[in-house]
Design a protein around this motif. Structure first.
Motif, PDB file in Angstrom:
ATOM      1  N   ALA A  36       0.832  -1.211   0.000  1.00 21.80           N
ATOM      2  CA  ALA A  36       0.000   0.000   0.000  1.00 21.80           C
ATOM      3  C   ALA A  36       0.865   1.259   0.000  1.00 21.80           C
ATOM      4  O   ALA A  36       0.545   2.235  -0.692  1.00 21.80           O
ATOM      5  CB  ALA A  36      -0.938  -0.008   1.202  1.00 21.80           C
ATOM      6  N   LEU A  37       1.953   1.241   0.739  1.00 18.27           N
ATOM      7  CA  LEU A  37       2.856   2.393   0.757  1.00 18.27           C
ATOM      8  C   LEU A  37       3.464   2.633  -0.619  1.00 18.27           C
ATOM      9  O   LEU A  37       3.614   3.780  -1.052  1.00 18.27           O
ATOM     10  CB  LEU A  37       3.952   2.197   1.806  1.00 18.27           C
ATOM     11  CG  LEU A  37       3.501   2.303   3.254  1.00 18.27           C
ATOM     12  CD1 LEU A  37       4.586   1.773   4.199  1.00 18.27           C
ATOM     13  CD2 LEU A  37       3.139   3.745   3.596  1.00 18.27           C
ATOM     14  N   LEU A  38       3.797   1.577  -1.317  1.00 17.54           N
ATOM     15  CA  LEU A  38       4.358   1.714  -2.669  1.00 17.54           C
ATOM     16  C   LEU A  38       3.349   2.331  -3.632  1.00 17.54           C
ATOM     17  O   LEU A  38       3.719   3.113  -4.508  1.00 17.54           O
ATOM     18  CB  LEU A  38       4.825   0.367  -3.202  1.00 17.54           C
ATOM     19  CG  LEU A  38       6.099  -0.159  -2.562  1.00 17.54           C
ATOM     20  CD1 LEU A  38       6.299  -1.623  -2.896  1.00 17.54           C
ATOM     21  CD2 LEU A  38       7.294   0.655  -3.024  1.00 17.54           C
ATOM     22  N   THR A  39       2.071   1.974  -3.470  1.00 18.49           N
ATOM     23  CA  THR A  39       1.064   2.508  -4.390  1.00 18.49           C
ATOM     24  C   THR A  39       0.715   3.959  -4.090  1.00 18.49           C
ATOM     25  O   THR A  39       0.148   4.629  -4.940  1.00 18.49           O
ATOM     26  CB  THR A  39      -0.230   1.665  -4.374  1.00 18.49           C
ATOM     27  OG1 THR A  39      -0.798   1.699  -3.068  1.00 18.49           O
ATOM     28  CG2 THR A  39       0.037   0.240  -4.810  1.00 18.49           C
ATOM     29  N   SER A  40       1.052   4.433  -2.903  1.00 23.70           N
ATOM     30  CA  SER A  40       0.708   5.817  -2.560  1.00 23.70           C
ATOM     31  C   SER A  40       1.902   6.760  -2.593  1.00 23.70           C
ATOM     32  O   SER A  40       1.748   7.962  -2.407  1.00 23.70           O
ATOM     33  CB  SER A  40       0.049   5.861  -1.173  1.00 23.70           C
ATOM     34  OG  SER A  40       0.955   5.434  -0.183  1.00 23.70           O
TER      35      SER A  40
ATOM     36  N   GLY B  99       2.746 -12.693  -0.523  1.00 25.45           N
ATOM     37  CA  GLY B  99       2.835 -12.359   0.896  1.00 25.45           C
ATOM     38  C   GLY B  99       2.193 -11.033   1.230  1.00 25.45           C
ATOM     39  O   GLY B  99       1.860 -10.769   2.384  1.00 25.45           O
ATOM     40  N   GLY B 100       2.027 -10.172   0.226  1.00 22.47           N
ATOM     41  CA  GLY B 100       1.414  -8.864   0.428  1.00 22.47           C
ATOM     42  C   GLY B 100       0.869  -8.340  -0.882  1.00 22.47           C
ATOM     43  O   GLY B 100       1.346  -8.701  -1.953  1.00 22.47           O
ATOM     44  N   ARG B 101      -0.150  -7.453  -0.770  1.00 18.77           N
ATOM     45  CA  ARG B 101      -0.767  -6.898  -1.977  1.00 18.77           C
ATOM     46  C   ARG B 101      -1.481  -5.603  -1.644  1.00 18.77           C
ATOM     47  O   ARG B 101      -1.886  -5.367  -0.512  1.00 18.77           O
ATOM     48  CB  ARG B 101      -1.751  -7.881  -2.581  1.00 18.77           C
ATOM     49  CG  ARG B 101      -2.947  -8.121  -1.675  1.00 18.77           C
ATOM     50  CD  ARG B 101      -4.020  -9.080  -2.163  1.00 18.77           C
ATOM     51  NE  ARG B 101      -3.737  -9.832  -3.332  1.00 18.77           N
ATOM     52  CZ  ARG B 101      -4.483  -9.812  -4.448  1.00 18.77           C
ATOM     53  NH1 ARG B 101      -5.571  -9.086  -4.519  1.00 18.77           N
ATOM     54  NH2 ARG B 101      -4.177 -10.545  -5.475  1.00 18.77           N
ATOM     55  N   ALA B 102      -1.654  -4.785  -2.661  1.00 20.42           N
ATOM     56  CA  ALA B 102      -2.461  -3.562  -2.571  1.00 20.42           C
ATOM     57  C   ALA B 102      -3.003  -3.240  -3.953  1.00 20.42           C
ATOM     58  O   ALA B 102      -2.271  -3.281  -4.944  1.00 20.42           O
ATOM     59  CB  ALA B 102      -1.640  -2.393  -2.056  1.00 20.42           C
TER      60      ALA B 102
END
Length: 178
Positions: free
Chosen positions: A29-33, A57-60
């Motif tokens: 999520a931090l990468l997408t924002s 392991g993670g997604r946004a």
């Protein structure tokens, strides 16, 4: 293009935020924002390698579910396997002529994403994870200096280790979780 000092500040802000992330979904999520990569990131996924199999392991902001991006056996020459084996980040255009991996059950080619930037993460020269940043715009790769790319990779590796440590600690010591 942004001023190099601004780029460094943006990357350092992102790294600082990644250092306080609670889980790998938050890392994505931090990468997408963040504007640190120099282009808009519309979705992110973090695939972890275990026993020649990639599991999310993670997604946004990704279509489908984590199960759609799990149990992906490493097989060459799929773009995922090639990106994981590469010593540097690569990009791949998503279109109807190819696929990242035949076992991804979510149709990325019709998701609205035009490209994916893939950053391999290694430990002791062995690949152990792959960060994927999806964009609706076709782009060769984000505008990020090689030194910033290394900082970002190190920061994501630390977030993975921190999350793994926290999960392992919680399963071993349920009283201490919290």
């Amino acid at each position: 293009m942004a001023h190099p000092v601004t780029d460094t500040l943006r990357v350092m802000q992102l790294i600082d935020q990644l250092g306080t992330s609670r889980n790998l979904d938050e890392v994505c999520a931090l990468l997408t924002s963040s504007p640190a990569l120099g282009q808009k990131i519309d979705g992110a996924s973090l695939l972890l390698l275990e026993d020649n199999t990639l599991n999310e392991g993670g997604r946004a902001r990704m279509p489908g579910s984590p199960a759609d991006f799990s149990k992906l056996r490493l097989s060459f020459p799929t773009p995922l396997a090639l990106a994981l084996a590469s010593p540097q980040a690569t990009s791949y255009a998503l279109n109807s002529t190819g696929t990242l991996h035949p076992d991804i059950s979510s149709p990325l080619e019709t998701s609205g994403f035009a490209s994916v930037w893939m950053l391999p993460l290694t430990s002791r020269l062995e690949p152990f994870a792959l960060l994927m940043a999806f964009s609706r715009q076709a782009a060769e790769k984000p505008v990020i200096a090689p030194s910033h790319e290394k900082l970002l990779a190190s920061s994501v590796k630390l977030a993975i280790r921190h999350t793994k440590w926290r999960v392992d600690r919680q399963s071993d010591h349920p009283r201490l979780a919290g």
